[in-house]
Design a protein around this motif. Sequence first.
Motif, PDB file in Angstrom:
ATOM      1  N   LYS A 192      -2.096  14.184  -2.813  1.00  0.00           N
ATOM      2  CA  LYS A 192      -2.379  13.679  -4.147  1.00  0.00           C
ATOM      3  C   LYS A 192      -1.820  12.262  -4.291  1.00  0.00           C
ATOM      4  O   LYS A 192      -0.923  11.877  -3.553  1.00  0.00           O
ATOM      5  CB  LYS A 192      -1.772  14.614  -5.194  1.00  0.00           C
ATOM      6  N   PRO A 193      -2.302  11.477  -5.265  1.00  0.00           N
ATOM      7  CA  PRO A 193      -1.836  10.098  -5.420  1.00  0.00           C
ATOM      8  C   PRO A 193      -0.318   9.968  -5.606  1.00  0.00           C
ATOM      9  O   PRO A 193       0.266   8.949  -5.239  1.00  0.00           O
ATOM     10  CB  PRO A 193      -2.584   9.621  -6.670  1.00  0.00           C
ATOM     11  N   GLU A 194       0.294  11.000  -6.149  1.00  0.00           N
ATOM     12  CA  GLU A 194       1.748  10.947  -6.358  1.00  0.00           C
ATOM     13  C   GLU A 194       2.516  10.768  -5.060  1.00  0.00           C
ATOM     14  O   GLU A 194       3.708  10.414  -5.071  1.00  0.00           O
ATOM     15  CB  GLU A 194       2.220  12.205  -7.079  1.00  0.00           C
ATOM     16  N   ALA A 195       1.840  10.980  -3.936  1.00  0.00           N
ATOM     17  CA  ALA A 195       2.492  10.783  -2.635  1.00  0.00           C
ATOM     18  C   ALA A 195       2.936   9.341  -2.439  1.00  0.00           C
ATOM     19  O   ALA A 195       3.834   9.065  -1.640  1.00  0.00           O
ATOM     20  CB  ALA A 195       1.548  11.204  -1.508  1.00  0.00           C
ATOM     21  N   TYR A 208      10.306   3.142 -13.423  1.00  0.00           N
ATOM     22  CA  TYR A 208       9.081   2.341 -13.359  1.00  0.00           C
ATOM     23  C   TYR A 208       7.875   3.185 -13.736  1.00  0.00           C
ATOM     24  O   TYR A 208       7.935   4.418 -13.733  1.00  0.00           O
ATOM     25  CB  TYR A 208       8.881   1.791 -11.940  1.00  0.00           C
ATOM     26  N   THR A 209       6.801   2.504 -14.072  1.00  0.00           N
ATOM     27  CA  THR A 209       5.478   3.138 -14.164  1.00  0.00           C
ATOM     28  C   THR A 209       4.579   2.444 -13.159  1.00  0.00           C
ATOM     29  O   THR A 209       4.843   1.300 -12.759  1.00  0.00           O
ATOM     30  CB  THR A 209       4.878   2.996 -15.573  1.00  0.00           C
ATOM     31  N   TRP A 210       3.521   3.120 -12.749  1.00  0.00           N
ATOM     32  CA  TRP A 210       2.667   2.526 -11.720  1.00  0.00           C
ATOM     33  C   TRP A 210       1.226   2.978 -11.888  1.00  0.00           C
ATOM     34  O   TRP A 210       0.938   3.975 -12.546  1.00  0.00           O
ATOM     35  CB  TRP A 210       3.175   2.886 -10.319  1.00  0.00           C
ATOM     36  N   ARG A 211       0.335   2.200 -11.265  1.00  0.00           N
ATOM     37  CA  ARG A 211      -1.078   2.572 -11.196  1.00  0.00           C
ATOM     38  C   ARG A 211      -1.676   1.965  -9.937  1.00  0.00           C
ATOM     39  O   ARG A 211      -1.152   0.966  -9.406  1.00  0.00           O
ATOM     40  CB  ARG A 211      -1.855   2.087 -12.419  1.00  0.00           C
ATOM     41  N   ARG A 212      -2.738   2.554  -9.471  1.00  0.00           N
ATOM     42  CA  ARG A 212      -3.429   2.013  -8.304  1.00  0.00           C
ATOM     43  C   ARG A 212      -4.215   0.766  -8.684  1.00  0.00           C
ATOM     44  O   ARG A 212      -4.959   0.774  -9.659  1.00  0.00           O
ATOM     45  CB  ARG A 212      -4.374   3.065  -7.712  1.00  0.00           C
ATOM     46  N   HIS A 213      -4.028  -0.290  -7.916  1.00  0.00           N
ATOM     47  CA  HIS A 213      -4.823  -1.507  -8.098  1.00  0.00           C
ATOM     48  C   HIS A 213      -6.055  -1.474  -7.196  1.00  0.00           C
ATOM     49  O   HIS A 213      -7.136  -1.909  -7.598  1.00  0.00           O
ATOM     50  CB  HIS A 213      -3.975  -2.742  -7.767  1.00  0.00           C
ATOM     51  N   ARG A 214      -5.905  -0.980  -5.979  1.00  0.00           N
ATOM     52  CA  ARG A 214      -7.007  -0.854  -5.042  1.00  0.00           C
ATOM     53  C   ARG A 214      -6.700   0.270  -4.065  1.00  0.00           C
ATOM     54  O   ARG A 214      -5.558   0.408  -3.612  1.00  0.00           O
ATOM     55  CB  ARG A 214      -7.230  -2.162  -4.273  1.00  0.00           C
ATOM     56  N   GLU A 215      -7.696   1.093  -3.771  1.00  0.00           N
ATOM     57  CA  GLU A 215      -7.492   2.186  -2.816  1.00  0.00           C
ATOM     58  C   GLU A 215      -8.764   2.395  -2.021  1.00  0.00           C
ATOM     59  O   GLU A 215      -9.872   2.328  -2.561  1.00  0.00           O
ATOM     60  CB  GLU A 215      -7.110   3.483  -3.532  1.00  0.00           C
ATOM     61  N   ASP A 249      -8.937   4.556   5.097  1.00  0.00           N
ATOM     62  CA  ASP A 249      -8.782   3.914   6.407  1.00  0.00           C
ATOM     63  C   ASP A 249      -9.262   4.910   7.453  1.00  0.00           C
ATOM     64  O   ASP A 249      -8.573   5.863   7.798  1.00  0.00           O
ATOM     65  CB  ASP A 249      -7.317   3.541   6.638  1.00  0.00           C
ATOM     66  N   ALA A 250     -10.483   4.705   7.949  1.00  0.00           N
ATOM     67  CA  ALA A 250     -11.089   5.626   8.913  1.00  0.00           C
ATOM     68  C   ALA A 250     -11.311   4.958  10.259  1.00  0.00           C
ATOM     69  O   ALA A 250     -12.188   5.354  11.028  1.00  0.00           O
ATOM     70  CB  ALA A 250     -12.418   6.150   8.362  1.00  0.00           C
ATOM     71  N   ARG A 251     -10.512   3.934  10.561  1.00  0.00           N
ATOM     72  CA  ARG A 251     -10.675   3.230  11.826  1.00  0.00           C
ATOM     73  C   ARG A 251     -10.372   4.154  13.007  1.00  0.00           C
ATOM     74  O   ARG A 251      -9.436   4.970  12.958  1.00  0.00           O
ATOM     75  CB  ARG A 251      -9.754   2.005  11.874  1.00  0.00           C
ATOM     76  N   LYS A 252     -11.158   4.012  14.038  1.00  0.00           N
ATOM     77  CA  LYS A 252     -10.978   4.851  15.221  1.00  0.00           C
ATOM     78  C   LYS A 252      -9.624   4.577  15.862  1.00  0.00           C
ATOM     79  O   LYS A 252      -9.142   3.444  15.889  1.00  0.00           O
ATOM     80  CB  LYS A 252     -12.103   4.601  16.224  1.00  0.00           C
ATOM     81  N   GLY A 253      -9.018   5.628  16.390  1.00  0.00           N
ATOM     82  CA  GLY A 253      -7.721   5.502  17.027  1.00  0.00           C
ATOM     83  C   GLY A 253      -6.562   5.668  16.063  1.00  0.00           C
ATOM     84  O   GLY A 253      -5.400   5.599  16.463  1.00  0.00           O
ATOM     85  N   ARG A 254      -6.876   5.864  14.765  1.00  0.00           N
ATOM     86  CA  ARG A 254      -5.836   6.076  13.767  1.00  0.00           C
ATOM     87  C   ARG A 254      -6.042   7.421  13.081  1.00  0.00           C
ATOM     88  O   ARG A 254      -7.158   7.931  13.019  1.00  0.00           O
ATOM     89  CB  ARG A 254      -5.870   4.983  12.682  1.00  0.00           C
ATOM     90  N   THR A 255      -4.964   7.970  12.570  1.00  0.00           N
ATOM     91  CA  THR A 255      -5.081   9.153  11.728  1.00  0.00           C
ATOM     92  C   THR A 255      -5.681   8.727  10.396  1.00  0.00           C
ATOM     93  O   THR A 255      -5.203   7.777   9.764  1.00  0.00           O
ATOM     94  CB  THR A 255      -3.698   9.792  11.484  1.00  0.00           C
ATOM     95  N   MET A 256      -6.747   9.390   9.981  1.00  0.00           N
ATOM     96  CA  MET A 256      -7.407   9.006   8.742  1.00  0.00           C
ATOM     97  C   MET A 256      -6.446   9.147   7.563  1.00  0.00           C
ATOM     98  O   MET A 256      -5.710  10.111   7.453  1.00  0.00           O
ATOM     99  CB  MET A 256      -8.649   9.875   8.518  1.00  0.00           C
ATOM    100  N   ARG A 257      -6.492   8.149   6.648  1.00  0.00           N
ATOM    101  CA  ARG A 257      -5.568   8.150   5.523  1.00  0.00           C
ATOM    102  C   ARG A 257      -6.115   7.252   4.419  1.00  0.00           C
ATOM    103  O   ARG A 257      -7.033   6.467   4.632  1.00  0.00           O
ATOM    104  CB  ARG A 257      -4.203   7.635   5.970  1.00  0.00           C
ATOM    105  N   PHE A 258      -5.532   7.391   3.227  1.00  0.00           N
ATOM    106  CA  PHE A 258      -5.802   6.445   2.157  1.00  0.00           C
ATOM    107  C   PHE A 258      -4.837   5.278   2.294  1.00  0.00           C
ATOM    108  O   PHE A 258      -3.666   5.460   2.653  1.00  0.00           O
ATOM    109  CB  PHE A 258      -5.580   7.090   0.780  1.00  0.00           C
ATOM    110  N   THR A 259      -5.315   4.076   2.002  1.00  0.00           N
ATOM    111  CA  THR A 259      -4.458   2.903   1.958  1.00  0.00           C
ATOM    112  C   THR A 259      -4.654   2.234   0.606  1.00  0.00           C
ATOM    113  O   THR A 259      -5.762   2.215   0.063  1.00  0.00           O
ATOM    114  CB  THR A 259      -4.773   1.929   3.107  1.00  0.00           C
TER     115      THR A 259
END
Length: 516
Positions: free
Chosen positions: A15-18, A34-41, A44-54
Motif C-alpha cells: 500500500k502507499p503507506e509503505a 509531517y503530512t505527505w502526498r504523492r507528486h508522481r508515481e 518500474d518494470a525494467r528488465k533485470g529488476r524486481t518490479m516495484r512502484f517508484t
Amino acid sequence: MNYRINNLHRPIDSKPEAYEAEIEKITGLKAGDYTWRRHRESVDARKGRTMRFTAAVDIITDKKVRKNKQILPVKEAPYDLSPIETTERPVVVGAGPAGLFCAWVLAKRGMAPILLERGDAVEDRVKKVEAFWETGELDPESNVQFGEGGAGTFSDGKLTSRSKDPRGRTVLELFSRLAEDESILYKKKPHVGTDALRKVLVLLRKELEHMGAEIHFRTALKSMAKDKEGYLLTTNKGDFRAKYVVLALGHSARDSFFMLHEKGVAMEQKPFAVGFRIEEPQAAINESQYGDMCRFLPAADYSLTAKVEEKGVYTFCMCPGGKVVAAASEEGGVVTNGMSYKARDGENANAAVLVTVDHTTYGEGVLAGVEFQRKIEQKVFAMTKSYKAPIESASSYLYGEETAAVTPTYKPGTFFADLHTIYPEELDRALTAGLKDMGRRFPALIEKAILTAPETRSSSPVRITRDSASLESISHENLYPAGEGAGYAGGIVSSAIDGMRVAEKIIEKEKNHVRN
C-alpha cells in the motif's frame, strides 16, 4: 516548509503507506511530524529488476529536515488568476480542451467570454453518438469529433503531455478537482476515461456559466469578417461581434478551414499520420508487460516505433481495455478512433498504428491534406455504402496467413477486406514493414490482433499560422488560432495549455489597451 523527496520505492503488492518508512529514514522525521502526498508515481518494470512502484512525494513539515540530496524544497508559484477591469467579451469558437481552458482563464480573470460550439452539450451529444454507433445515422454537427469537450470526450481521456509547461499542473488540478480523483495529480500516465470525462464537462460548464461565460451549443461558424470595430462572426444562430476571437476549431473542422482560407486567413499545410486501429487481447498485453505481477496492476499499455524507408511508423493513442469506435463527422466517410472507460476493464486493448504522411504523398496546396483524408474515408464508405469498417487479422495482413483473432468492438459493424488496398502503395508498404518490426519486438501486439481501417484524424492537416510571440494570426490582428485544430497541440493537456496561453495574451493586450 514544503519538500519533495525523489526516488522512493515500494513493492508492487504494498500500500502507499509503505513510503512512510523511507520518508522517515531519509528526513529524520517521525510519524506525526509531517503530512505527505504523492507528486508522481509509476511502475518500474525494467528488465533485470524486481518490479516495484517508484515515486516522488511532497511533504509538509515545520520540523527541521535532515540534509539529503534526495530532498529539495518546493517553491511553486500559483497560477495568476487575478481579475482585470474590462467590458470586452472575447468570442471563443470551439469547446474542446483549448477552447474550454481558454474560456476558463478568461472568465476567471473577468473577461466573461462567449463560447460558440457547433455540436451539442455533452448529455445530448452522447445520445447522438450512441445512436450513430447502433444505427449508422450520423449527425454531421454533433458526433465523436464535434460537441462539448471536442474529440477527446470519446477517447481514453489521457492527461499526459510531453510539455514541461507549468500550466500543465493547473490543468491537472482542475481535472482532479472536478473528477474527484487525486490520482490524476500523481500518476505518470493519468487518464480520466470517457465516462468520467463526461461528468467533468458538465461541472466545468456550470463553473464557466457561474463566472459569467455565455455558452451557445449547436452554433456553427459560417463566415467571418473584420472591420475597424473588430470581428463579425456569422453563425447558423445569428451574428456575434467581438474585438478578440479565438479559433479553437478542432482537427476535423474542415468546412471552417476552407472558409478561413477563402477569407485570407494565413494557413499552411502540415504533416500528419494515417493508418489502422489494431485490437488485441488486453490479457496478453498485461502478461507481456507485467508477467505474474499483472494481478496487482491496472491494465497495461504500450508505445512502439519503427523507421521504414525514412517514414516513421508508430503506435498512438493506446486505449487499454477499450474499444474501437466510429468517428465520422462528414456524411459518406468512414473514420475510426479508440476509446476507454475509466475502469479500462474491456477484454480488448487497441491503439492506432500510423505512418507519417506529408506533401510528397498528398501534393501541394494548403488544404491538400484535408482532401487526402477525405478521399481515403470516402473510398472506404463506398465499399459498402455505409459506416461499417473493413477489418483484417494482423496475421493475414502481414503474412497472408489467417489465424484466430479477437472479436472486433467497432460499431455499427465490420466487414472483411484486403487492407492493402486502403492506402497508397508507399504508405501501405511502410505500415506493413513497421508492424512486422514492432511485432517481432513485442509479439503481444499482433498475436490474435485484428486491424480496423481507416484511422485518418490523428492530428490536424493544417496550421493556422500565428506569431510566436503574440500568438495572433500573422494575417489578422486580434485573431488567435489555438489548440490541436490550429496545429499547435496534440492531446487534451497540450491543447488546454495552448488555450491558456492564448487567454493570457488576450488579457495582456487588453490590460495594455486599458492602461494606454
